[in-house]
Scaffold this motif. Structure first.
Motif, PDB file in Angstrom:
ATOM      1  N   HIS A   1      16.045  43.396  56.210  1.00 49.71           N
ATOM      2  CA  HIS A   1      16.225  42.721  54.932  1.00 49.71           C
ATOM      3  C   HIS A   1      16.562  43.666  53.779  1.00 49.71           C
ATOM      4  O   HIS A   1      16.797  43.209  52.661  1.00 49.71           O
ATOM      5  CB  HIS A   1      14.948  41.944  54.579  1.00 49.71           C
ATOM      6  CG  HIS A   1      14.472  41.052  55.692  1.00 49.71           C
ATOM      7  ND1 HIS A   1      15.083  39.853  55.988  1.00 49.71           N
ATOM      8  CD2 HIS A   1      13.490  41.222  56.614  1.00 49.71           C
ATOM      9  CE1 HIS A   1      14.473  39.304  57.042  1.00 49.71           C
ATOM     10  NE2 HIS A   1      13.516  40.122  57.436  1.00 49.71           N
ATOM     11  N   ARG A   2      16.650  44.954  54.057  1.00 44.22           N
ATOM     12  CA  ARG A   2      16.802  45.932  52.984  1.00 44.22           C
ATOM     13  C   ARG A   2      18.233  46.073  52.490  1.00 44.22           C
ATOM     14  O   ARG A   2      18.481  46.747  51.495  1.00 44.22           O
ATOM     15  CB  ARG A   2      16.293  47.298  53.456  1.00 44.22           C
ATOM     16  CG  ARG A   2      17.012  47.819  54.673  1.00 44.22           C
ATOM     17  CD  ARG A   2      16.429  49.135  55.158  1.00 44.22           C
ATOM     18  NE  ARG A   2      16.776  50.230  54.271  1.00 44.22           N
ATOM     19  CZ  ARG A   2      16.184  51.421  54.313  1.00 44.22           C
ATOM     20  NH1 ARG A   2      15.222  51.646  55.190  1.00 44.22           N
ATOM     21  NH2 ARG A   2      16.553  52.372  53.487  1.00 44.22           N
TER      22      ARG A   2
ATOM     23  N   PRO B   1      20.259  40.805  45.323  1.00 43.03           N
ATOM     24  CA  PRO B   1      18.907  41.346  45.443  1.00 43.03           C
ATOM     25  C   PRO B   1      18.402  41.277  46.884  1.00 43.03           C
ATOM     26  O   PRO B   1      18.648  40.301  47.587  1.00 43.03           O
ATOM     27  CB  PRO B   1      18.089  40.438  44.522  1.00 43.03           C
ATOM     28  CG  PRO B   1      19.086  39.882  43.556  1.00 43.03           C
ATOM     29  CD  PRO B   1      20.342  39.721  44.341  1.00 43.03           C
TER      30      PRO B   1
ATOM     31  N   VAL C   1      15.414  40.881  49.434  1.00 43.97           N
ATOM     32  CA  VAL C   1      14.064  40.315  49.471  1.00 43.97           C
ATOM     33  C   VAL C   1      13.651  40.082  50.912  1.00 43.97           C
ATOM     34  O   VAL C   1      14.491  39.919  51.801  1.00 43.97           O
ATOM     35  CB  VAL C   1      13.963  38.989  48.684  1.00 43.97           C
ATOM     36  CG1 VAL C   1      14.237  39.200  47.205  1.00 43.97           C
ATOM     37  CG2 VAL C   1      14.927  37.962  49.261  1.00 43.97           C
TER      38      VAL C   1
ATOM     39  N   GLY D   1       9.645  36.298  50.108  1.00 39.69           N
ATOM     40  CA  GLY D   1       9.990  36.381  48.695  1.00 39.69           C
ATOM     41  C   GLY D   1       9.679  37.707  48.039  1.00 39.69           C
ATOM     42  O   GLY D   1      10.080  37.938  46.887  1.00 39.69           O
ATOM     43  N   ASP D   2       8.978  38.586  48.717  1.00 41.99           N
ATOM     44  CA  ASP D   2       8.681  39.904  48.147  1.00 41.99           C
ATOM     45  C   ASP D   2       9.973  40.680  47.922  1.00 41.99           C
ATOM     46  O   ASP D   2      10.825  40.778  48.818  1.00 41.99           O
ATOM     47  CB  ASP D   2       7.762  40.704  49.078  1.00 41.99           C
ATOM     48  CG  ASP D   2       6.331  40.211  49.052  1.00 41.99           C
ATOM     49  OD1 ASP D   2       5.982  39.456  48.116  1.00 41.99           O
ATOM     50  OD2 ASP D   2       5.557  40.583  49.964  1.00 41.99           O
ATOM     51  N   LYS D   3      10.091  41.235  46.725  1.00 43.27           N
ATOM     52  CA  LYS D   3      11.294  41.966  46.360  1.00 43.27           C
ATOM     53  C   LYS D   3      11.289  43.362  46.979  1.00 43.27           C
ATOM     54  O   LYS D   3      10.247  44.018  47.070  1.00 43.27           O
ATOM     55  CB  LYS D   3      11.390  42.075  44.845  1.00 43.27           C
ATOM     56  CG  LYS D   3      12.643  42.769  44.323  1.00 43.27           C
ATOM     57  CD  LYS D   3      12.622  42.961  42.820  1.00 43.27           C
ATOM     58  CE  LYS D   3      12.652  41.638  42.095  1.00 43.27           C
ATOM     59  NZ  LYS D   3      12.759  41.832  40.612  1.00 43.27           N
ATOM     60  N   ILE D   4      12.464  43.814  47.393  1.00 43.09           N
ATOM     61  CA  ILE D   4      12.649  45.177  47.878  1.00 43.09           C
ATOM     62  C   ILE D   4      13.331  45.966  46.766  1.00 43.09           C
ATOM     63  O   ILE D   4      14.399  45.583  46.292  1.00 43.09           O
ATOM     64  CB  ILE D   4      13.520  45.217  49.144  1.00 43.09           C
ATOM     65  CG1 ILE D   4      12.892  44.368  50.249  1.00 43.09           C
ATOM     66  CG2 ILE D   4      13.709  46.658  49.628  1.00 43.09           C
ATOM     67  CD1 ILE D   4      13.795  44.179  51.463  1.00 43.09           C
ATOM     68  N   THR D   5      12.700  47.023  46.321  1.00 47.37           N
ATOM     69  CA  THR D   5      13.268  47.860  45.271  1.00 47.37           C
ATOM     70  C   THR D   5      13.754  49.172  45.863  1.00 47.37           C
ATOM     71  O   THR D   5      13.437  49.510  47.012  1.00 47.37           O
ATOM     72  CB  THR D   5      12.238  48.133  44.164  1.00 47.37           C
ATOM     73  OG1 THR D   5      11.152  48.892  44.710  1.00 47.37           O
ATOM     74  CG2 THR D   5      11.703  46.838  43.590  1.00 47.37           C
TER      75      THR D   5
ATOM     76  N   VAL E   1       8.660  48.010  48.932  1.00 43.92           N
ATOM     77  CA  VAL E   1       8.198  46.656  48.599  1.00 43.92           C
ATOM     78  C   VAL E   1       6.970  46.810  47.706  1.00 43.92           C
ATOM     79  O   VAL E   1       5.851  46.997  48.193  1.00 43.92           O
ATOM     80  CB  VAL E   1       7.857  45.853  49.871  1.00 43.92           C
ATOM     81  CG1 VAL E   1       7.406  44.434  49.506  1.00 43.92           C
ATOM     82  CG2 VAL E   1       9.047  45.812  50.818  1.00 43.92           C
TER      83      VAL E   1
ATOM     84  N   GLY F   1      15.647  45.691  42.431  1.00 39.78           N
ATOM     85  CA  GLY F   1      15.802  44.914  43.648  1.00 39.78           C
ATOM     86  C   GLY F   1      17.215  44.848  44.160  1.00 39.78           C
ATOM     87  O   GLY F   1      17.477  44.140  45.119  1.00 39.78           O
ATOM     88  N   THR F   2      18.140  45.575  43.518  1.00 44.73           N
ATOM     89  CA  THR F   2      19.536  45.525  43.941  1.00 44.73           C
ATOM     90  C   THR F   2      19.913  46.794  44.674  1.00 44.73           C
ATOM     91  O   THR F   2      19.724  47.879  44.139  1.00 44.73           O
ATOM     92  CB  THR F   2      20.467  45.359  42.724  1.00 44.73           C
ATOM     93  OG1 THR F   2      20.087  44.175  42.036  1.00 44.73           O
ATOM     94  CG2 THR F   2      21.918  45.251  43.175  1.00 44.73           C
TER      95      THR F   2
END
Length: 368
Positions: free
Chosen positions: A253-254, A263, A265, A269-273, A285, A306-307
């Motif tokens: 998912h990265r 973005p 995620v 729903g947890d955002k990946i930064t 995360v 997150g992008t």
């Protein structure tokens, strides 16, 4: 750069297709970088391999070797984009419909092997970017790991599982004050972990990559140890075929599914930064990976939106190689990975655009 899982994949295919066979024909193309920078020449390699039987293959992290019926033996690593192709075998890390990629011998070959049996087996070491290294090590086969470059590198978490135990890890992280991600990437500490594996390990152990290694508590070290062995054993168990990685892995998912400015995620729903640790882009995360101790720096808000980074960066010329293979440390680029795909060059995915290539069975809809 291929990591532990990808190298395990190629060692598997060497054992399956080449071990036990005699080389009736060996060709090596002169390359003062791929061969020469580690003290070997193409002609020396060709002479050392010609007419001998391949007895075995092994691995320590990102390095692998082929043992012959008599010394010397070949010890290699792939650099950023090298690989070993075996004709009519599915060894490679991406699929392509380009006719040129189906030609034999393949483009950019450094050596070609042909066995004496019928039907014969043909193999080719390829490297377009000339960052791979091929050397001869003149010693008994069982003694290879006591020689350069392997002796300068840390234990392999799979091959040396009994060494890489919780007590060993506690001592290792406690002695250093560096971001834990940088410690994992440093091949002098532990062999085989690169960027995507390091991120996956830290995600499963719920540790922030910037946290200083010597601030980890006993529970965190226990989780880190478990995650190292979980990620390594799971990825090699499927021969680095990312289509078979667990769906909940960060790996899947990265990449923002290849959509620019999309973005990244997790399914929950947890955002990946994204941030830079030890000179490398790291996927994090924040909802899971909390800072519980001193860190190298705070996350840059612009980098943590997150992008995935899609901007091109100026290429950096590779540093001069030493006998200790300095390019294997996190100070230089390593191979990353992409969803439903084999693991592409980290430099390519960060500096160009994240258009990964496939290890799995399905035809990729993206190009390398």
């Amino acid at each position: 750069m291929p990591e532990l899982a990808e190298i395990h994949r190629i060692v598997h295919f060497i054992r399956q297709h080449l071990v036990g066979k005699t080389l009736s024909k060996v060709q090596a193309q002169n390359d003062d970088i791929v061969f020469g920078k580690v003290g070997t020449s193409a002609s020396e390699f060709q002479k050392a391999m010609q007419g001998k039987q391949i007895m075995g293959a092994g691995q320590q992290g990102k390095y692998f070797w082929i043992t012959m019926s008599s010394p010397p033996h070949a010890v290699m690593h792939f650099g950023m984009a090298g690989w070993l192709k075996i004709k009519d075998a599915d060894t490679y890390y991406y699929r392509s419909d380009k006719p040129a990629d189906k030609e034999w011998p393949p483009k950019y070959w450094k050596f070609l092997l042909e066995t004496s049996d019928e039907p014969k087996t043909e193999a080719a070491f390829v490297d377009a970017r000339r960052l791979a290294r091929i050397r001869l090590v003149d010693c008994p086969a069982d003694d290879i790991r006591n020689h350069t470059p392997l002796k300068e590198n840390g234990p392999d978490p799979v091959t040396d599982k009994d060494i890489v135990n919780e007590a060993w890890l506690k001592e290792k992280v406690g002695k250093k004050k560096v971001p834990i991600k940088a410690l994992l990437l440093d091949q002098a500490n532990i062999s085989g972990i690169g960027n995507w594996m390091g991120d996956e390990i830290l995600y499963h152990s719920k540790i922030h990559p910037e946290q200083y290694s010597n601030t980890l508590n006993d529970d965190q070290i226990k989780e880190l140890h478990a995650a190292i062995h979980y990620v390594c054993s799971t990825s090699i168990g499927v021969l680095a075929d990312s289509e078979k990685f667990p769906e909940h892995w960060l790996f899947n998912h990265r990449w923002g599914k290849g959509k620019k400015n999309q973005p990244a995620v997790l399914p929950n729903g947890d955002k990946i930064t994204f941030l830079t640790v030890g000179g490398r882009t790291s996927a994090v995360v924040p909802a899971v990976q909390k800072k519980t101790g001193a860190v190298a720096k705070d996350v840059d808000e612009d980098a943590a939106d997150g992008t995935p980074a899609n901007t091109k960066r100026k290429r950096i010329a590779p540093k001069k190689e030493s006998d200790s293979e300095a390019e294997e440390t996190p100070k230089t680029k390593k191979r990353g990975a992409s969803p439903k795909q084999s693991i592409k060059s980290e430099e390519e995915s960060e500096e160009e655009k994240p258009k990964p290539a496939v290890i799995g069975r399905r035809q990729s809809t993206r190009t390398k």
